[in-house]
Scaffold this motif. Sequence first.
Motif, PDB file in Angstrom:
ATOM      1  N   ALA A   1       0.953  -1.378  -0.385  1.00 18.32           N
ATOM      2  CA  ALA A   1       0.272  -0.149  -0.204  1.00 18.32           C
ATOM      3  C   ALA A   1       0.932   1.603   0.159  1.00 18.32           C
ATOM      4  N   GLN A   2       1.975   0.922  -0.128  1.00 15.52           N
ATOM      5  CA  GLN A   2       2.816   2.183   0.206  1.00 15.52           C
ATOM      6  C   GLN A   2       2.682   3.169   1.226  1.00 15.52           C
ATOM      7  N   CYS A   3       2.037   2.735   2.932  1.00 13.48           N
ATOM      8  CA  CYS A   3       1.523   3.646   3.101  1.00 13.48           C
ATOM      9  C   CYS A   3       2.002   3.937   5.239  1.00 13.48           C
ATOM     10  N   THR A   4       2.321   4.278   5.881  1.00 10.04           N
ATOM     11  CA  THR A   4       2.907   4.498   7.075  1.00 10.04           C
ATOM     12  C   THR A   4       2.959   3.043   7.846  1.00 10.04           C
ATOM     13  N   ASP A   5       3.894   2.719   8.995  1.00 12.05           N
ATOM     14  CA  ASP A   5       3.405   1.457   9.964  1.00 12.05           C
ATOM     15  C   ASP A   5       2.510   1.862  11.085  1.00 12.05           C
ATOM     16  N   ALA A   6       1.945   2.840  11.397  1.00  9.68           N
ATOM     17  CA  ALA A   6       0.286   3.167  11.666  1.00  9.68           C
ATOM     18  C   ALA A   6      -0.364   3.060  11.029  1.00  9.68           C
ATOM     19  N   GLU A   7      -0.209   3.674  10.010  1.00  5.63           N
ATOM     20  CA  GLU A   7      -1.532   2.867   9.081  1.00  5.63           C
ATOM     21  C   GLU A   7      -1.758   1.466   8.285  1.00  5.63           C
ATOM     22  N   ALA A   8      -0.281   0.277   8.573  1.00  7.21           N
ATOM     23  CA  ALA A   8      -0.567  -1.370   8.042  1.00  7.21           C
ATOM     24  C   ALA A   8      -1.021  -1.414   9.621  1.00  7.21           C
ATOM     25  N   ALA A   9      -0.830  -1.278  10.400  1.00  7.27           N
ATOM     26  CA  ALA A   9      -1.254  -1.669  11.742  1.00  7.27           C
ATOM     27  C   ALA A   9      -2.494  -1.747  11.777  1.00  7.27           C
ATOM     28  N   ALA A  10      -3.069  -0.399  11.742  1.00  9.44           N
ATOM     29  CA  ALA A  10      -4.703  -0.528  12.015  1.00  9.44           C
ATOM     30  C   ALA A  10      -5.101  -0.854  10.934  1.00  9.44           C
ATOM     31  N   TRP A  11      -4.614  -0.986   9.660  1.00  4.94           N
ATOM     32  CA  TRP A  11      -5.393  -1.489   8.472  1.00  4.94           C
ATOM     33  C   TRP A  11      -5.617  -3.358   8.874  1.00  4.94           C
ATOM     34  N   VAL A  12      -4.294  -3.754   9.845  1.00  2.00           N
ATOM     35  CA  VAL A  12      -4.636  -5.526   9.836  1.00  2.00           C
ATOM     36  C   VAL A  12      -5.288  -5.929  10.725  1.00  2.00           C
ATOM     37  N   ALA A  13      -4.684  -4.488  12.339  1.00  2.78           N
ATOM     38  CA  ALA A  13      -5.719  -4.508  13.348  1.00  2.78           C
ATOM     39  C   ALA A  13      -7.361  -4.803  13.418  1.00  2.78           C
ATOM     40  N   HIS A  14      -8.057  -3.862  12.274  1.00  2.00           N
ATOM     41  CA  HIS A  14      -8.984  -4.343  11.411  1.00  2.00           C
ATOM     42  C   HIS A  14      -9.163  -5.119  10.926  1.00  2.00           C
ATOM     43  N   LEU A  15      -8.495  -5.605  10.227  1.00  2.00           N
ATOM     44  CA  LEU A  15      -8.736  -6.912   9.302  1.00  2.00           C
ATOM     45  C   LEU A  15      -8.996  -8.249  10.468  1.00  2.00           C
ATOM     46  N   LEU A  16      -8.562  -7.988  12.371  1.00  2.00           N
ATOM     47  CA  LEU A  16      -9.116  -9.647  12.906  1.00  2.00           C
ATOM     48  C   LEU A  16      -9.680  -8.964  13.413  1.00  2.00           C
ATOM     49  N   HIS A  17     -10.204  -8.111  13.324  1.00  2.00           N
ATOM     50  CA  HIS A  17     -11.619  -7.389  14.410  1.00  2.00           C
ATOM     51  C   HIS A  17     -12.336  -7.294  14.054  1.00  2.00           C
ATOM     52  N   CYS A  18     -12.981  -7.308  12.398  1.00  2.00           N
ATOM     53  CA  CYS A  18     -13.899  -7.533  11.586  1.00  2.00           C
ATOM     54  C   CYS A  18     -14.218  -8.553  10.085  1.00  2.00           C
ATOM     55  N   ALA A  19     -14.937  -9.381  10.576  1.00  2.00           N
ATOM     56  CA  ALA A  19     -14.918 -10.122  10.115  1.00  2.00           C
ATOM     57  C   ALA A  19     -15.812  -9.549   8.297  1.00  2.00           C
ATOM     58  N   HIS A  20     -15.997  -8.583   8.180  1.00  2.00           N
ATOM     59  CA  HIS A  20     -16.812  -8.086   7.505  1.00  2.00           C
ATOM     60  C   HIS A  20     -14.809  -7.056   6.140  1.00  2.00           C
ATOM     61  N   ALA A  21     -14.242  -7.456   6.894  1.00  5.17           N
ATOM     62  CA  ALA A  21     -12.948  -6.397   6.823  1.00  5.17           C
ATOM     63  C   ALA A  21     -12.909  -7.620   5.585  1.00  5.17           C
ATOM     64  N   TRP A  22     -12.525  -8.839   5.462  1.00  9.16           N
ATOM     65  CA  TRP A  22     -12.154 -10.083   4.724  1.00  9.16           C
ATOM     66  C   TRP A  22     -12.838 -10.669   3.232  1.00  9.16           C
ATOM     67  N   PRO A  23     -12.257  -9.906   2.386  1.00  8.59           N
ATOM     68  CA  PRO A  23     -12.658 -10.894   0.946  1.00  8.59           C
ATOM     69  C   PRO A  23     -13.181 -12.805   0.970  1.00  8.59           C
ATOM     70  N   GLN A  24     -14.310 -12.319  -0.114  1.00  9.61           N
ATOM     71  CA  GLN A  24     -15.009 -13.793   0.291  1.00  9.61           C
ATOM     72  C   GLN A  24     -14.970 -14.284  -1.250  1.00  9.61           C
ATOM     73  N   ALA A  25     -14.470 -15.414  -1.389  1.00  7.98           N
ATOM     74  CA  ALA A  25     -15.435 -15.853  -2.629  1.00  7.98           C
ATOM     75  C   ALA A  25     -16.910 -16.027  -3.151  1.00  7.98           C
ATOM     76  N   GLY A  26     -16.365 -16.332  -4.601  1.00 13.22           N
ATOM     77  CA  GLY A  26     -17.963 -16.509  -4.850  1.00 13.22           C
ATOM     78  C   GLY A  26     -18.884 -16.904  -4.102  1.00 13.22           C
ATOM     79  N   ALA A  27     -18.667 -17.993  -3.721  1.00 13.15           N
ATOM     80  CA  ALA A  27     -19.624 -19.285  -3.284  1.00 13.15           C
ATOM     81  C   ALA A  27     -20.074 -18.990  -2.052  1.00 13.15           C
ATOM     82  N   ASP A  28     -19.113 -18.792  -1.411  1.00  9.95           N
ATOM     83  CA  ASP A  28     -19.114 -18.156  -0.023  1.00  9.95           C
ATOM     84  C   ASP A  28     -20.135 -16.938   0.334  1.00  9.95           C
ATOM     85  N   GLU A  29     -19.825 -16.273  -0.322  1.00 12.06           N
ATOM     86  CA  GLU A  29     -20.590 -14.801  -0.530  1.00 12.06           C
ATOM     87  C   GLU A  29     -21.925 -15.488  -0.811  1.00 12.06           C
TER      88      GLU A  29
END
Length: 225
Positions: A45-73
């Motif tokens: 993403a060419q972002c800062t350390d803080a932005e990257a850490a926040a993005w990963v934290a959101h990924l681990l906290h929010c199930a909707h942050a994950w992309p899903q395969a078509g069959a899953d969706e």
Amino acid sequence: MTAPCPHCGTTTIAFTPVEAQFEAVVRALANGSKTLAAGEFRYFAQCTDAEAAAWVAHLLHCAHAWPQAGADEAVLAQVEAAFAGVAKPDHFTDRTHCDECREHDDTLRARTRGTLRRQDLGNAGWDPITFSSADGIGYFFPALARFALLPDVWPQHSWYADQLVLHLAWDGSDNRLLAWCNPAQRSAVHALLAHLVATRGQAAVHHQFDEELQAALAAWQPPSA
């Protein structure tokens, strides 16, 4: 540029990694390193350390942050539609029963379908859903289904599919959620279980709950017309 998550409200950098990039982040998480995962994302993403850490934290906290395969969706959409009308109950457990019931009730009352986190769901030995009423499980079921389809990347917790399947297999045809559900909800749960068998069957064998998965699938089989 940042944007708020439409589900949990968390604001993170507005960058969507392509599939190969996302897989690199997931591999790092599966290996137990949030730091490496953030490093991978920062590079892409060419972002800062803080932005990257926040993005990963959101990924681990929010199930909707994950992309899903078509069959899953598709199966998640069926679950969402079937349980959409279930209101959040005032309480999820008999909180006057004991300290554990009160703590689990407080945990679930503090969350919504959009803000429920994997760590809120504990593990087999400390699982608030075990103590929840059937309508409470029904309220959260779309979120539980979504967590069950995510990869096993929480080192402190088991793969959530294992926990959810145990809830759905418990007591077989006398399962309390099964008794509470209407026909559309039963069909949606069965569709989710069938999807787990079809797409995560080998993972269930690896995690040693394949027998419970088959038992749950049989219990939730819709009656013949």
